[in-house]
Design a protein around this motif. Structure first.
Motif, PDB file in Angstrom:
ATOM      1  N   GLY A 286      -6.823   7.105  85.572  1.00 22.05           N
ATOM      2  CA  GLY A 286      -7.872   8.061  85.112  1.00 22.05           C
ATOM      3  C   GLY A 286      -9.230   7.438  84.861  1.00 22.05           C
ATOM      4  N   ASN A 287     -10.115   8.170  84.913  1.00 23.01           N
ATOM      5  CA  ASN A 287     -11.526   7.599  84.947  1.00 23.01           C
ATOM      6  C   ASN A 287     -12.065   7.187  83.495  1.00 23.01           C
ATOM      7  OD1 ASN A 287     -11.758   8.141  87.677  1.00 23.01           O
ATOM      8  ND2 ASN A 287     -12.412  10.176  87.547  1.00 23.01           N
ATOM      9  N   LYS A 288     -11.436   7.997  82.534  1.00 21.44           N
ATOM     10  CA  LYS A 288     -11.857   7.880  81.103  1.00 21.44           C
ATOM     11  C   LYS A 288     -11.046   6.875  80.369  1.00 21.44           C
ATOM     12  CE  LYS A 288     -13.957  10.686  77.432  1.00 21.44           C
ATOM     13  NZ  LYS A 288     -14.009  12.376  77.064  1.00 21.44           N
ATOM     14  N   ARG A 289     -11.450   5.918  79.887  1.00 26.87           N
ATOM     15  CA  ARG A 289     -10.729   4.822  79.125  1.00 26.87           C
ATOM     16  C   ARG A 289     -10.730   5.394  77.759  1.00 26.87           C
ATOM     17  NH1 ARG A 289     -11.614   0.872  75.459  1.00 26.87           N
ATOM     18  NH2 ARG A 289     -13.712   1.391  75.044  1.00 26.87           N
ATOM     19  N   LYS A 290      -9.357   4.995  77.319  1.00 28.13           N
ATOM     20  CA  LYS A 290      -8.710   5.522  75.865  1.00 28.13           C
ATOM     21  C   LYS A 290      -8.557   4.258  75.262  1.00 28.13           C
ATOM     22  CE  LYS A 290      -5.658   8.468  73.591  1.00 28.13           C
ATOM     23  NZ  LYS A 290      -4.767   9.576  73.703  1.00 28.13           N
ATOM     24  N   GLY A 291      -9.170   4.067  74.130  1.00 28.31           N
ATOM     25  CA  GLY A 291      -9.092   2.794  73.237  1.00 28.31           C
ATOM     26  C   GLY A 291      -7.687   2.576  72.861  1.00 28.31           C
ATOM     27  N   VAL A 292      -7.692   1.389  72.229  1.00 28.52           N
ATOM     28  CA  VAL A 292      -6.402   0.800  71.733  1.00 28.52           C
ATOM     29  C   VAL A 292      -6.370   1.198  70.174  1.00 28.52           C
ATOM     30  CG1 VAL A 292      -5.031  -1.315  71.323  1.00 28.52           C
ATOM     31  CG2 VAL A 292      -6.306  -1.041  73.511  1.00 28.52           C
ATOM     32  N   LEU A 293      -4.970   1.661  69.814  1.00 27.61           N
ATOM     33  CA  LEU A 293      -4.967   1.855  68.454  1.00 27.61           C
ATOM     34  C   LEU A 293      -4.300   0.715  67.670  1.00 27.61           C
ATOM     35  CD1 LEU A 293      -5.245   3.992  65.976  1.00 27.61           C
ATOM     36  CD2 LEU A 293      -2.984   4.764  66.733  1.00 27.61           C
ATOM     37  N   TYR A 294      -5.061  -0.052  66.738  1.00 24.48           N
ATOM     38  CA  TYR A 294      -4.590  -1.229  65.836  1.00 24.48           C
ATOM     39  C   TYR A 294      -3.779  -0.562  64.679  1.00 24.48           C
ATOM     40  CZ  TYR A 294      -6.950  -4.245  69.103  1.00 24.48           C
ATOM     41  OH  TYR A 294      -7.401  -5.030  70.018  1.00 24.48           O
TER      42      TYR A 294
END
Length: 482
Positions: A286-294
């Protein structure tokens, strides 16, 4: 002379306000009311404004026999709440294991004590399964304790025993080596004496956590040490320097870059350790980066702050009940959740689309080596999840409270001479263990809870935030927006 007296009055008021559930606060009340019990277990008749000799609190008996015991000393805390939420920790840490092993085989247990009954009854019944507790009753005016004994005065144990049992003799009696206690236990068929030497428990005679009659999961109060006279004096001598040190540590965290803040924080005495590598886990599709969940275990409000500092980059933290003061001084972005599952899910999805996110799914802190139940909401929102094990240690003040001022939690933690923060990144959770791999959100939450517990050497529980606050403060732990 006027200025020193005014200064002392101001300091007295400040300490009284900030040390919620501390010995100082109640000691000042008790001193004002003139209520200090004499400790009959001491050779000198000195005032003893601390805790009873819990080594003598463990009662003895066998089978179905009836057991009686006395506790000497003086309790100085705000009555029912402290008897339930603060003192059990100190009692359990000072129980004589050898005496308790005999207590465990008793049938009916009756405790006679000159200590105010309200201060010991909760612990004795909840943790030691005492059947009856007969102690000194305090005078009340309306809904308040005056601090004075009731009209009957301090409990006379021998008289109370006779009134309770009548002509019947208890099977076993346990008391101290004083003359009064000798008279008390002589009224029993068998009697045992706990001497001063026995009371000075060696490490081998103290009860370890795994032998506690009931797990101690929650407790309150700011003091992390047993408040003996010398330890309390050391605390007050440290207090001015501790306040300065806390302000210094907060300032470097707010105004300086992460690397410099970490360096100066370590230089100021904070023990910071990071284990594991931080890798940028970003979705390539995908073009939209999704963040990491800590996903962190929750020890103090500073968990997200120390994680950002050790990683050297900004993260957004989502919180439940956070005071406005804590939000203002936080060096990272914080977003408050509403406890509405749908709204919170939408909020966290939006934040993950903007960058990396930190969440503590327990919803509240726990001081002891236990993990509370994990909320499963986070598992529905992200496939890239990094569990983070948090471990803290303090020697003087706890940085958490259930009934005190929450805005002071970070300050108290940073007032410790050498607070510790150990952070362990466990690595990205494999896809097959996430919802994307076919697991339910509850299974994912439980899996991460077990991973963190195994890493920390903690025990998993099903207790929740509501359980904690109902037990310690009698409410559901909501912080009002002020």
């Amino acid at each position: 002379m006027v200025f020193p007296m005014v200064f002392l009055k101001i300091m007295d008021w400040v300490v009284y306000q900030i040390l919620a559930n501390s010995c100082y606060r109640a000691a000042r009340k008790m001193r004002s009311y003139g209520f200090f019990l004499r400790n009959s277990s001491l050779k000198t008749s000195q005032q003893y404004p601390f805790f009873p000799s819990v080594t003598k609190c463990c009662l003895e008996g066998r089978g179905s026999q009836t057991l009686v015991c006395d506790i000497d000393g003086a309790l100085i805390k705000d009555m029912q709440t402290v008897g339930r939420s603060v003192l059990p920790k100190f009692y359990l840490e000072n129980i004589n294991l050898q005496v308790y092993n005999i207590w465990g085989s008793t049938g009916s247990r009756v405790v006679f004590t000159s200590v105010p009954r309200v201060m010991v009854e909760g612990f004795l019944k909840e943790f030691l399964s005492a059947n009856h507790v007969i102690g000194t009753e305090l005078q009340t005016v309306g809904q308040y304790f005056t601090g004075f004994p009731s009209g009957c005065g301090l409990l006379v144990k021998s008289r109370a025993l006779k009134e309770f049992f009548g002509e019947k003799k208890p099977d076993i009696g346990l008391g101290s080596s004083t003359l009064h206690d000798h008279h008390f236990i002589s009224m029993c068929k068998e009697n045992y004496v706990v001497t001063e030497e026995d009371s000075k428990s060696s490490p081998s005679s103290l009860m370890t956590r795994d032998k506690y009659p009931k797990p101690l999961v929650f407790h309150d109060g700011r003091l992390a040490f047993f408040p003996t006279p010398s330890a309390t004096l050391a605390m007050f001598l440290w207090l001015p320097l501790g306040i300065f040190l806390a302000i210094y540590r907060i300032c470097i965290g707010i105004f300086l870059p992460y690397k410099m803040a970490s360096l100066l924080g370590i230089w100021s005495g904070i023990d910071i350790k990071l284990k594991g590598e931080d890798i940028n886990y970003h979705s390539e599709s995908g073009n939209k980066r999704k963040g990491v969940l800590y996903v962190c275990s929750h020890r103090t409000l500073l968990d997200p702050v120390f994680l950002c500092t050790t990683l050297g980059r900004s993260l957004t933290a989502v919180t439940y009940s956070l005071s406005k003061t804590s939000e203002i001084i936080a060096p990272i972005r914080t977003v408050r959740l509403t406890r509405d599952r749908k709204k919170d899910g939408e909020t966290m999805q939006r934040l993950l689309s903007e960058g990396d996110l930190v969440v503590c799914p327990e919803g509240t802190t726990c001081r002891e080596p236990y993990l509370l139940r994990f909320s499963s909401l986070f598992a529905e929102l992200a496939d890239e999840i990094v569990p983070v094990a948090m471990y803290t240690h303090v020697s003087m003040f706890y940085g958490t409270t259930a009934s005190g001022l929450k805005c002071l939690d970070p300050i108290f933690f940073l007032m410790n001479p050498r607070p510790s923060y150990h952070i362990h990144l466990l690595g990205k959770l494999p896809k097959e263990l996430t919802c994307a791999g076919g697991r339910s959100c509850c299974e994912v939450a439980n899996c991460i809870q077990r991973q963190l517990a195994d890493t920390l050497g903690f025990e998993c529980t099903t207790l929740t935030r509501r359980d904690k606050y109902m037990m310690l403060a009698g409410n559901e732990g909501m912080v009002q927006n002020k």
